[in-house]
Design a protein around this motif. Structure first.
Motif, PDB file in Angstrom:
ATOM      1  N   ALA A  32       0.882  -1.352   0.489  1.00 51.83           N
ATOM      2  CA  ALA A  32       0.034   0.041  -0.405  1.00 51.83           C
ATOM      3  C   ALA A  32       1.036   0.798  -0.204  1.00 51.83           C
ATOM      4  O   ALA A  32       0.964   2.088  -1.273  1.00 51.83           O
ATOM      5  CB  ALA A  32      -1.271  -0.086   1.184  1.00 51.83           C
ATOM      6  N   VAL A  33       1.605   1.045   0.716  1.00 53.98           N
ATOM      7  CA  VAL A  33       3.047   2.534   0.970  1.00 53.98           C
ATOM      8  C   VAL A  33       3.645   2.907  -0.092  1.00 53.98           C
ATOM      9  O   VAL A  33       3.716   3.880  -1.003  1.00 53.98           O
ATOM     10  CB  VAL A  33       3.786   2.234   2.270  1.00 53.98           C
ATOM     11  N   ALA A  34       4.062   1.425  -1.186  1.00 58.10           N
ATOM     12  CA  ALA A  34       4.830   1.366  -2.502  1.00 58.10           C
ATOM     13  C   ALA A  34       3.773   2.709  -3.201  1.00 58.10           C
ATOM     14  O   ALA A  34       3.895   3.048  -4.590  1.00 58.10           O
ATOM     15  CB  ALA A  34       5.012   0.222  -3.057  1.00 58.10           C
ATOM     16  N   LEU A  35       2.258   1.483  -3.786  1.00 52.34           N
ATOM     17  CA  LEU A  35       1.486   2.152  -4.620  1.00 52.34           C
ATOM     18  C   LEU A  35       0.892   3.288  -4.042  1.00 52.34           C
ATOM     19  O   LEU A  35       1.109   4.620  -5.067  1.00 52.34           O
ATOM     20  CB  LEU A  35      -0.158   1.728  -4.587  1.00 52.34           C
ATOM     21  N   VAL A  42      -4.066  -4.322 -10.891  1.00 58.06           N
ATOM     22  CA  VAL A  42      -2.781  -3.128 -10.464  1.00 58.06           C
ATOM     23  C   VAL A  42      -1.804  -3.830 -12.177  1.00 58.06           C
ATOM     24  O   VAL A  42      -1.031  -3.333 -11.820  1.00 58.06           O
ATOM     25  CB  VAL A  42      -2.166  -3.878  -9.409  1.00 58.06           C
ATOM     26  N   ALA A  43      -2.797  -4.200 -12.965  1.00 55.33           N
ATOM     27  CA  ALA A  43      -1.792  -4.897 -14.299  1.00 55.33           C
ATOM     28  C   ALA A  43      -0.578  -3.431 -14.845  1.00 55.33           C
ATOM     29  O   ALA A  43       0.601  -3.890 -15.206  1.00 55.33           O
ATOM     30  CB  ALA A  43      -2.414  -5.418 -15.176  1.00 55.33           C
ATOM     31  N   ASP A  44      -1.358  -2.448 -14.472  1.00 55.69           N
ATOM     32  CA  ASP A  44      -1.455  -1.029 -15.396  1.00 55.69           C
ATOM     33  C   ASP A  44      -0.384  -0.951 -14.409  1.00 55.69           C
ATOM     34  O   ASP A  44       1.022  -0.192 -15.276  1.00 55.69           O
ATOM     35  CB  ASP A  44      -2.038   0.067 -15.672  1.00 55.69           C
ATOM     36  N   HIS A  45       0.287  -1.238 -13.456  1.00 52.40           N
ATOM     37  CA  HIS A  45       1.439  -0.913 -12.215  1.00 52.40           C
ATOM     38  C   HIS A  45       2.776  -1.836 -11.545  1.00 52.40           C
ATOM     39  O   HIS A  45       2.832  -1.565 -10.888  1.00 52.40           O
ATOM     40  CB  HIS A  45       0.657   0.206 -11.079  1.00 52.40           C
ATOM     41  N   ILE A  46       2.493  -3.190 -12.515  1.00 48.45           N
ATOM     42  CA  ILE A  46       2.902  -4.054 -12.657  1.00 48.45           C
ATOM     43  C   ILE A  46       4.141  -3.985 -11.379  1.00 48.45           C
ATOM     44  O   ILE A  46       5.095  -4.955 -10.451  1.00 48.45           O
ATOM     45  CB  ILE A  46       2.906  -5.780 -12.978  1.00 48.45           C
TER      46      ILE A  46
END
Length: 188
Positions: A126-129, A169-173
């Motif tokens: 969550a922090v990374a996202l 989350v595929a676009d931000h894998i």
């Protein structure tokens, strides 16, 4: 044999155990060990102690046993010199390593993957996202899927929640890729 002086040596297996300690004749890239009871395999090391306290170390390339001809039964062992090491250190001798993600690489590149789950992997994701996704609507949707994934941990439905999360989350894998081994480790 060849008229060369014999030296005491150790035959060391790749796991660090000493297979035997026969006497051998050393001649460049060939080592001769008399007898037929020695166990020696490609990849083993042959080590002989030098007067300066170090061990001269050779890698076994091709051990061949001869039991015919004018010489008594013996092994002729094609070797490659690896160098010298402190006595009973380096080479095949055991090295103990401990701790999270501990590794030892000797003349190699580390291509291993370790999974160490320390703390809250879901919180770390969550922090990374949050630090990388500026679109709040998209971020909220991904965090909701992550929350559902966390709620399903340990349940048979975790795999379906994982697939849903990966799809969203595929676009931000690239952001979650470092966490995927830990996340997949929760699948039963």
């Amino acid at each position: 044999m060849l008229g060369l002086k014999t030296h005491q040596c150790d035959i060391v297996a790749p796991d660090g155990s000493v297979r035997s300690s026969p006497r051998a004749q050393f001649s460049g890239d060939l080592i001769i060990i008399e007898g037929k009871d020695t166990v020696i395999l490609p990849g083993d090391e042959i080590r002989r102690a030098l007067p300066n306290g170090t061990d001269e170390t050779f890698e076994v390339i091709n051990p061949i046993f001869y039991d015919t001809g004018i010489m008594r039964p013996h092994f002729q062992i094609k070797v490659r010199r690896k160098g010298t090491f402190q006595h009973a250190q380096g080479g095949h001798y055991n090295v103990n390593v401990s701790g999270a993600n501990a590794r030892v690489n000797i003349s190699s590149t580390d291509k291993s993957n370790n999974v160490a789950i320390a703390g809250d992997v879901f919180g770390d994701v969550a922090v990374a996202l949050r630090s990388k996704i500026p679109d709040q609507g998209q971020l909220d949707q991904i965090l909701a899927a992550l929350s559902d994934l966390k709620a399903q941990r340990g349940q048979p439905s975790y795999a379906a929640a994982y697939q849903k999360f990966i799809g969203i989350v595929a676009d931000h894998i690239g952001i979650v890729a470092p966490f995927l081994p830990a996340l997949t480790s929760f699948m039963s």
